[in-house]
Design a protein around this motif. Structure first.
Motif, short mmCIF file in Angstrom:
data_model
loop_
_atom_site.label_atom_id
_atom_site.label_comp_id
_atom_site.label_asym_id
_atom_site.label_seq_id
_atom_site.Cartn_x
_atom_site.Cartn_y
_atom_site.Cartn_z
N GLU A 1 54.72 23.47 52.27
CA GLU A 1 53.60 23.99 53.06
C GLU A 1 52.27 23.63 52.40
OE1 GLU A 1 52.13 28.11 55.25
OE2 GLU A 1 53.62 28.22 53.64
N HIS A 2 52.20 23.82 51.08
CA HIS A 2 50.97 23.52 50.34
C HIS A 2 50.62 22.04 50.43
CE1 HIS A 2 48.06 23.79 46.98
NE2 HIS A 2 48.53 22.60 46.64
N PHE A 3 51.60 21.18 50.12
CA PHE A 3 51.31 19.74 50.08
C PHE A 3 51.20 19.14 51.48
CE2 PHE A 3 53.28 20.45 45.86
CZ PHE A 3 52.18 20.06 45.10
N GLY A 4 51.89 19.75 52.45
CA GLY A 4 51.76 19.27 53.82
C GLY A 4 50.38 19.49 54.39
N LYS A 5 49.66 20.48 53.84
CA LYS A 5 48.29 20.74 54.26
C LYS A 5 47.29 19.91 53.47
CE LYS A 5 49.20 25.51 55.74
NZ LYS A 5 48.96 26.95 55.45
N ALA A 6 47.77 19.11 52.52
CA ALA A 6 46.90 18.37 51.60
C ALA A 6 45.97 17.33 52.23
CB ALA A 6 47.74 17.75 50.47
N PRO A 7 46.36 16.49 53.22
CA PRO A 7 47.66 16.53 53.89
C PRO A 7 48.58 15.39 53.42
CG PRO A 7 46.11 15.38 55.28
CD PRO A 7 45.40 15.68 53.98
N ALA A 8 49.82 15.69 53.21
CA ALA A 8 50.84 14.68 52.97
C ALA A 8 51.86 14.77 54.10
CB ALA A 8 51.52 14.91 51.63
N LEU A 9 52.53 13.68 54.37
CA LEU A 9 53.60 13.68 55.36
C LEU A 9 54.91 14.04 54.67
CD1 LEU A 9 52.71 10.46 57.38
CD2 LEU A 9 52.38 12.84 58.09
N ILE A 10 55.60 15.05 55.20
CA ILE A 10 56.88 15.50 54.65
C ILE A 10 57.99 14.76 55.37
CG2 ILE A 10 58.31 17.47 54.06
CD1 ILE A 10 55.49 17.63 52.88
N VAL A 11 58.89 14.14 54.59
CA VAL A 11 59.96 13.30 55.14
C VAL A 11 61.30 13.78 54.61
CG1 VAL A 11 60.83 10.93 55.39
CG2 VAL A 11 58.36 11.33 55.13
N ALA A 12 62.30 13.88 55.49
CA ALA A 12 63.63 14.34 55.05
C ALA A 12 64.67 13.97 56.10
CB ALA A 12 63.64 15.85 54.82
N HIS A 13 65.92 14.12 55.73
CA HIS A 13 67.01 13.96 56.70
C HIS A 13 66.87 15.03 57.78
CE1 HIS A 13 71.16 14.26 58.30
NE2 HIS A 13 71.12 12.94 58.16
N GLU A 14 67.34 14.72 58.99
CA GLU A 14 67.17 15.64 60.11
C GLU A 14 67.83 16.99 59.86
OE1 GLU A 14 70.85 13.99 62.91
OE2 GLU A 14 68.78 13.65 63.52
N ASN A 15 68.91 17.05 59.08
CA ASN A 15 69.56 18.33 58.79
C ASN A 15 68.70 19.22 57.90
OD1 ASN A 15 71.76 17.73 60.36
ND2 ASN A 15 73.04 17.04 58.66
#
Length: 300
Positions: A101-115
């Motif tokens: 949440e903190h870094f996503g507002k930095a803003p950075a794009l959060i990337v992960a597997h769909e699960n």
């Protein structure tokens, strides 16, 4: 050194569930270790972080617990002035995604597997610890997801993020920094301890072994391996732990095939000759043996 690591690992795994846990984070310090040119490993409480720096911007793998975000941001700022652009989550657990949440507002794009997004967006229950986990805030969820793999061409690196099936969880990814010859394994590798296999999140002992085999096939004698927890490692240490897991899986399977109950298998202490080296962390031998028993019997 090893005793200190095991104590820190125990605290890290209990912190998200303990009363007054935020106060304990006040004493956590974030350390930085150079792994290769432009690539660093950060340690604090929770999962190990990889940071790739360069003129394109900063690329980070995992982000530990939410209360540590400011400390992590400060540690990254000591490595580079470039902004954080991407955060990769190796799986959904809070000690690897708490800073989203903190870094996503930095803003950075959060990337992960769909699960990972699926599990973070819904209530979860970690059976091993009998703990309910509330859904993450919307701002903490990955905004880019993949099913098999994705590749980043960033800071002169080719970074391959590869899903591995049903290992620590059902959403694990390993991250291969090709030029640097470095692989971040997330929690498919606990260096120095029996690995926590989260069966309630789709994990399996067979999947952990298969992932280790996959990484061993990618690695050479010069490969540096960042485990989900524990010190920076290499191919030889990974091979040693993989062989240990295969040996103990075979022992437990043999006891199952002989008709022993779960309690009987635990009482037989099939791990006893490995416990001094691998059983001193939060995955105590009896607890871990029970998890492997459950994993092996679930597929029968």
């Amino acid at each position: 050194m090893k005793t200190m690591y095991r104590a820190c690992l125990l605290i890290a795994c209990l912190l998200p569930f303990a009363a007054g846990a935020d106060d304990r984070f006040a004493k956590v310090e974030i350390s930085s270790e150079k792994v290769a040119d432009g690539l660093y490993m950060l340690q604090g409480a929770g999962g190990n972080i990889a940071v790739l720096v360069g003129q394109d911007g900063t690329f980070m793998v995992d982000d530990q617990y939410a209360p540590l975000s400011a400390k992590i941001q400060k540690a990254v700022a000591e490595l580079t002035d470039e902004p954080l652009r991407f955060v990769i989550n190796t799986h959904w657990h809070a000690d690897h995604t708490g800073g989203n949440e903190h870094f996503g507002k930095a803003p950075a794009l959060i990337v992960a597997h769909e699960n990972v997004r699926k599990r973070m967006s819904t209530e979860q229950f970690i059976e091993t610890f009998k703990r309910k986990v509330e859904p993450s805030p919307a701002a903490a969820l990955p905004v880019i997801t993949f099913t098999d793999a994705t590749t980043f061409h960033w800071n002169g690196e080719t970074v391959r993020v590869q899903h591995v099936d049903r290992a620590h969880t059902d959403g694990d990814a390993i991250v291969h920094f090709n030029r640097a010859n470095v692989i971040h394994m997330g929690d498919t590798f606990f260096n120095g301890n029996y690995p926590f296999i989260d069966l309630s999140s789709g994990g399996s002992v067979d999947g952990v072994v298969a992932t280790m085999d996959q990484v061993l096939g990618m690695a050479n004698d010069k490969t540096r391996i960042i485990p989900g927890h524990g010190p920076l490692s290499d191919r030889a240490e990974l091979q040693k732990q993989r062989d240990m897991l295969v040996e103990l899986r075979g022992r437990i399977q043999k006891l199952i095939d002989a008709g022993n109950s779960r309690a009987d298998v635990i009482a037989a202490r099939p791990t006893k000759d490995y416990d001094a080296e691998y059983g001193q962390g939060f995955m105590k031998p009896d607890l871990w043996t029970g998890i492997v028993y459950d994993s092996l019997t679930a597929k029968n």
